[in-house]
Motif scaffolding. Structure first.
Motif, PDB file in Angstrom:
ATOM      1  N   ALA A  44       0.809  -1.213   0.119  1.00  9.32           N
ATOM      2  CA  ALA A  44      -0.079  -0.070  -0.187  1.00  9.32           C
ATOM      3  C   ALA A  44       0.883   1.132   0.121  1.00  9.32           C
ATOM      4  O   ALA A  44       0.640   2.268  -0.787  1.00  9.32           O
ATOM      5  CB  ALA A  44      -1.032  -0.036   1.321  1.00  9.32           C
ATOM      6  N   ALA A  45       2.008   1.259   0.867  1.00  8.37           N
ATOM      7  CA  ALA A  45       2.725   2.457   0.825  1.00  8.37           C
ATOM      8  C   ALA A  45       3.550   2.633  -0.344  1.00  8.37           C
ATOM      9  O   ALA A  45       3.691   3.846  -0.957  1.00  8.37           O
ATOM     10  CB  ALA A  45       3.630   2.355   2.060  1.00  8.37           C
ATOM     11  N   LEU A  46       3.979   1.540  -1.131  1.00 13.06           N
ATOM     12  CA  LEU A  46       4.678   1.609  -2.446  1.00 13.06           C
ATOM     13  C   LEU A  46       3.735   2.281  -3.249  1.00 13.06           C
ATOM     14  O   LEU A  46       4.155   3.093  -4.255  1.00 13.06           O
ATOM     15  CB  LEU A  46       5.271   0.187  -2.783  1.00 13.06           C
ATOM     16  N   ASP A 102       5.875   1.324  -6.560  1.00 17.96           N
ATOM     17  CA  ASP A 102       5.770   0.015  -7.273  1.00 17.96           C
ATOM     18  C   ASP A 102       6.148  -0.030  -8.853  1.00 17.96           C
ATOM     19  O   ASP A 102       6.859  -0.969  -9.276  1.00 17.96           O
ATOM     20  CB  ASP A 102       4.222  -0.497  -7.042  1.00 17.96           C
ATOM     21  N   ARG A 103       5.840   1.034  -9.540  1.00 14.84           N
ATOM     22  CA  ARG A 103       6.161   1.192 -10.946  1.00 14.84           C
ATOM     23  C   ARG A 103       7.855   1.192 -11.231  1.00 14.84           C
ATOM     24  O   ARG A 103       8.327   0.531 -11.879  1.00 14.84           O
ATOM     25  CB  ARG A 103       5.417   2.038 -11.596  1.00 14.84           C
ATOM     26  N   VAL A 163       8.283  -8.909  -0.975  1.00 15.34           N
ATOM     27  CA  VAL A 163       7.314  -8.444  -1.997  1.00 15.34           C
ATOM     28  C   VAL A 163       7.827  -8.429  -3.578  1.00 15.34           C
ATOM     29  O   VAL A 163       7.116  -8.036  -4.222  1.00 15.34           O
ATOM     30  CB  VAL A 163       6.929  -7.010  -1.611  1.00 15.34           C
ATOM     31  N   LEU A 164       9.261  -9.034  -3.680  1.00 21.07           N
ATOM     32  CA  LEU A 164       9.418  -9.034  -5.172  1.00 21.07           C
ATOM     33  C   LEU A 164       8.977 -10.063  -5.765  1.00 21.07           C
ATOM     34  O   LEU A 164       8.843 -10.094  -7.244  1.00 21.07           O
ATOM     35  CB  LEU A 164      11.049  -9.406  -5.216  1.00 21.07           C
ATOM     36  N   CYS A 200       1.595  -9.163  -4.658  1.00 18.12           N
ATOM     37  CA  CYS A 200       2.904  -8.324  -4.498  1.00 18.12           C
ATOM     38  C   CYS A 200       3.584  -7.883  -5.849  1.00 18.12           C
ATOM     39  O   CYS A 200       2.949  -7.961  -6.689  1.00 18.12           O
ATOM     40  CB  CYS A 200       4.050  -9.246  -3.935  1.00 18.12           C
ATOM     41  N   LEU A 201       4.675  -7.727  -5.887  1.00 17.29           N
ATOM     42  CA  LEU A 201       5.337  -6.792  -7.412  1.00 17.29           C
ATOM     43  C   LEU A 201       5.491  -7.632  -8.460  1.00 17.29           C
ATOM     44  O   LEU A 201       5.339  -7.369  -9.577  1.00 17.29           O
ATOM     45  CB  LEU A 201       6.705  -6.165  -6.814  1.00 17.29           C
ATOM     46  N   GLY A 202       5.718  -9.019  -8.220  1.00 20.61           N
ATOM     47  CA  GLY A 202       5.654  -9.880  -9.206  1.00 20.61           C
ATOM     48  C   GLY A 202       6.835  -9.822 -10.130  1.00 20.61           C
ATOM     49  O   GLY A 202       7.057 -10.273 -11.372  1.00 20.61           O
TER      50      GLY A 202
END
Length: 216
Positions: free
Chosen positions: A59-61, A67-68, A88-89, A101-103
């Protein structure tokens, strides 16, 4: 000037990470603690530390647009994930009832469980997994240079990463089960423990990262 961006997404005190990186940085390197997407995008190296819960981290990212930018910088420069910055990677975490997560890398994050027991004595193990434990190197990676096999690093976590591809596993650790404690692919290296709190082996890993060209 060589710049290293330490990603600050507003969760936790990251000063110890910054200080450790500054201590190990080559002359002329600037270490920047920043939440600015442009600064992160322009840095030669990126360190993504973290603590707390996966849902709060994501949420913070997202709120900061980080995130992008993290997905972008993870493609083309030396990138180090630490603790939550490793978890979260991957694609998904079981934490908080399930969090996407980021995927960037394939895998899932799973809970150790309420009834985790030692394989030798059968005694219940405490969760979170907290304290010093051995890290067994599974690959010959530049960030392991000068670090003895099965060196002890400092951990604090209740969830562990399950890599989607065995080729990603750079290290493993035993705590009731054998779990992935480091992953690596091309220019990305990520580790579950806290190298900035892990005495000589941790500082050696950070020193290696600061000189790494992003090639395995």
């Amino acid at each position: 000037m060589n710049t290293v961006a330490v990603v600050d997404y507003g969760m936790g005190n990251l000063r110890s990470v910054v200080k450790a990186l500054e201590h190990e940085a080559p002359s002329g390197t600037r270490v920047l603690l920043t939440e600015d997407a442009a600064t992160i995008g322009e840095a030669e190296r990126v360190v993504f530390p973290g603590q707390g819960a996966a849902r709060d981290c994501m949420a913070a990212l997202t709120a900061r647009g980080l995130d992008r930018v993290l997905k972008g910088v993870a493609l083309d420069r030396p990138f180090l994930g630490i603790c939550m910055g490793m978890q979260v990677l991957v694609d998904y975490s079981e934490e908080n009832g399930g969090t996407d997560c980021l995927g960037v890398l394939g895998g899932r994050v799973r809970f150790f469980g309420e009834d985790l027991r030692g394989p030798d004595d059968g005694l219940r193990l405490k969760i979170p997994h907290m304290g010093w434990n051995q890290v067994h190197q599974e690959t010959d990676h530049p960030l392991w240079r000068g670090i003895a096999q099965d060196s002890r690093f400092y951990f604090v976590h209740s969830y562990y990463l399950e890599a989607g591809d065995p080729a990603l596993v750079a290290a493993s650790t035993d705590y009731g089960i054998r779990f992935t404690s480091a992953i690596a692919r091309e220019n990305i290296f990520a580790i579950q423990c806290h190298p900035e709190k892990s005495a000589a082996p941790g500082l050696t890993l950070l020193r290696n990262f600061m000189r790494w060209d992003g090639k395995e």
